[in-house]
Design an enzyme around this catalytic site. Structure first.
Site, PDB file in Angstrom:
ATOM      1  N   ASN A  42       1.136  -1.297  -0.140  1.00  0.00           N
ATOM      2  CA  ASN A  42       0.290  -0.061   0.552  1.00  0.00           C
ATOM      3  C   ASN A  42       0.546   1.572   0.079  1.00  0.00           C
ATOM      4  OD1 ASN A  42      -1.741   2.339   0.599  1.00  0.00           O
ATOM      5  ND2 ASN A  42      -2.020   1.661   2.509  1.00  0.00           N
ATOM      6  N   TRP A  43       0.751   2.236  -1.347  1.00  0.00           N
ATOM      7  CA  TRP A  43       1.883   3.303  -1.447  1.00  0.00           C
ATOM      8  C   TRP A  43       1.146   4.129  -0.821  1.00  0.00           C
ATOM      9  CZ3 TRP A  43       4.504   1.836  -6.970  1.00  0.00           C
ATOM     10  CH2 TRP A  43       5.334   0.965  -6.602  1.00  0.00           C
ATOM     11  N   LYS A  44       0.335   4.271  -0.556  1.00  0.00           N
ATOM     12  CA  LYS A  44      -0.393   5.562  -0.034  1.00  0.00           C
ATOM     13  C   LYS A  44      -0.462   6.774  -1.159  1.00  0.00           C
ATOM     14  CE  LYS A  44      -0.297   2.914   4.765  1.00  0.00           C
ATOM     15  NZ  LYS A  44      -0.461   3.493   6.456  1.00  0.00           N
ATOM     16  N   HIS A  49      -9.337   0.947   3.875  1.00  0.00           N
ATOM     17  CA  HIS A  49      -8.309   1.431   4.629  1.00  0.00           C
ATOM     18  C   HIS A  49      -8.553   2.265   5.938  1.00  0.00           C
ATOM     19  CE1 HIS A  49      -4.141   2.662   5.626  1.00  0.00           C
ATOM     20  NE2 HIS A  49      -3.454   1.910   5.092  1.00  0.00           N
ATOM     21  N   GLU A 104      -5.870  -4.859  10.299  1.00  0.00           N
ATOM     22  CA  GLU A 104      -3.856  -3.930   9.960  1.00  0.00           C
ATOM     23  C   GLU A 104      -4.804  -3.124  11.993  1.00  0.00           C
ATOM     24  OE1 GLU A 104      -2.458  -3.090   6.099  1.00  0.00           O
ATOM     25  OE2 GLU A 104      -4.246  -1.652   6.860  1.00  0.00           O
ATOM     26  N   SER A 116       3.623  -1.998  10.545  1.00  0.00           N
ATOM     27  CA  SER A 116       4.068  -2.191  10.984  1.00  0.00           C
ATOM     28  C   SER A 116       4.974  -3.178  10.256  1.00  0.00           C
ATOM     29  CB  SER A 116       5.195  -2.054  12.301  1.00  0.00           C
ATOM     30  OG  SER A 116       4.577  -0.156  12.541  1.00  0.00           O
ATOM     31  N   GLY A 170       2.727  -1.231   4.352  1.00  0.00           N
ATOM     32  CA  GLY A 170       2.793   0.548   3.580  1.00  0.00           C
ATOM     33  C   GLY A 170       4.266   0.854   3.210  1.00  0.00           C
TER      34      GLY A 170
HETATM   35  P1  PGA Z   1       3.033   0.491   7.479  1.00  0.00           P
HETATM   36  O1  PGA Z   1       1.404   0.512   6.438  1.00  0.00           O
HETATM   37  O2  PGA Z   1       3.379  -1.195   7.070  1.00  0.00           O
HETATM   38  O3  PGA Z   1       3.482   1.554   7.176  1.00  0.00           O
HETATM   39  O4  PGA Z   1       1.815   0.079   9.323  1.00  0.00           O
HETATM   40  C1  PGA Z   1       0.270  -0.632   7.176  1.00  0.00           C
HETATM   41  C2  PGA Z   1      -0.951  -0.339   6.291  1.00  0.00           C
HETATM   42  O5  PGA Z   1      -1.463   1.011   6.580  1.00  0.00           O
HETATM   43  O6  PGA Z   1      -1.474  -0.593   5.145  1.00  0.00           O
END
Ligand code: PGA
Length: 239
Positions: free
Chosen positions: A17-19, A95, A161, A197, A218
Site C-alpha cells: 500500500n503506497w498510500k 483502509h 490492521e 509495521s 505500507g
Molecule cells: P505500515 O502501513 O506498514 O506503514 O504500518 C500498513 C498499512 O497502512 O496498510
C-alpha cells in the site's frame, strides 16, 4: 487472485500500500528494481496517477479505493470500469486512513466492496481496532461490526490492521495477531492478511503464524530492497 494457488498450497499474498507516495517516475524506478519471487502473489497499490506506470511492469495492480457507482457526480472518485479499462485487477477498501480522514464508514466500505466484486475486481477489505478499543476489550466487537457488512466471495481478502500498529513501528504480538485472524476467519471464510509495521525483520515470524495468509505493507513497501526482502521471506514459507 486466490485461484492462482493450486488446492492445498498455502496462499501467501504480499500487498504493498503506497498510500500517497510515488509519482509515475518513482513507481517505474521501483518496478525496475523489483522482481516478485516465486510462490508469492504480489500486489502493488500505487496512487491512481501511478497505476499505469506499475501496470506496464506486468505486476498485479490494485487501486487504493473504488466508488460504488460506475459513473456520476462524485468529484474526486474513481469507478470500477475506469480501473478495469486500465487493466487494474482490484482495489483496497476501508483502509483505516480512509475511515479516519475521509469519512469512510462501514456502510460505504460495504458498498465499495460489493460493487467492486460484482464488477470483477478483487478486493482487499481492511479492518482493525483502535488502540483505545483494544484497551477497552472491544477488539472482537469492532471486528464483528466491520465484518458484518461484508459477504464471502472468492475474490475477497480481508486485511487485519490494528490501527495502533499502522506506521507506528508497533506490531501485534504473535498471540494477538493469531487470535484476531482466527476470530475473523470464524466470521468470514476468506484469506486474511496482517498489516501494521510489517518489515523485513518481522515478516518471517508474522507470515508463519497459523491463519496469516499474507501481509499488507505500507512504509516498508516503498523501497524495492525492503519490499523484496519481505516477499522473499514469504517465498521461503510458500515453498
Ligand atoms: P505500515 O502501513 O506498514 O506503514 O504500518 C500498513 C498499512 O497502512 O496498510
Amino acid at each position: 487472485m486466490v485461484e492462482h494457488f493450486p488446492e492445498g498450497e498455502k496462499l501467501v499474498l504480499i500487498a504493498a500500500n503506497w498510500k500517497m507516495y510515488k509519482t509515475t517516475v518513482e513507481a517505474r524506478a521501483f518496478c525496475a528494481a523489483f522482481t516478485p519471487p516465486p510462490g508469492v502473489d504480489v500486489v502493488l497499490a500505487p496512487p491512481y496517477t501511478a497505476l499505469h506506470g506499475v501496470l506496464e511492469a506486468g505486476i498485479t495492480v490494485y487501486a487504493q479505493s473504488v466508488h460504488w457507482e460506475d459513473e456520476g457526480a462524485f468529484t474526486g472518485e474513481i469507478s470500477a470500469p475506469m480501473l478495469l479499462e486500465l487493466g487494474v485487477q482490484g482495489a483496497l477498501v476501508g483502509h483505516s486512513e480512509r475511515r479516519q480522514y475521509f469519512g469512510e464508514t462501514d456502510e460505504t466500505v460495504a458498498l465499495r466492496a460489493a460493487h467492486a466484486l460484482e464488477s470483477g475486481l478483487g478486493v482487499i477489505a481492511c479492518v482493525g481496532e483502535l488502540e483505545a478499543e483494544r484497551e477497552q476489550g472491544a477488539t472482537e466487537d469492532v471486528l464483528r461490526r466491520q465484518l458484518s457488512v461484508l459477504e464471502r466471495h472468492d475474490d475477497l481478502v480481508v486485511a487485519y490492521e490494528p490501527v495502533w500498529a499502522i506506521g507506528t513501528g508497533k506490531t501485534a504480538t504473535p498471540d494477538q495477531a493469531q487470535e484476531a485472524h482466527a476470530f475473523i476467519k470464524s466470521l468470514l471464510d476468506v484469506p486474511v492478511l496482517y498489516g501494521g509495521s510489517v518489515k523485513p525483520e518481522n515478516a518471517g515470524e508474522i507470515l508463519s503464524l497459523p491463519g496469516v495468509d499474507g501481509a499488507l505493507v505500507g512504509g516498508a513497501s516503498l523501497e524495492a530492497g525492503s519490499f523484496s526482502a519481505i516477499c522473499e521471506a514469504a517465498s521461503r514459507l510458500a515453498s
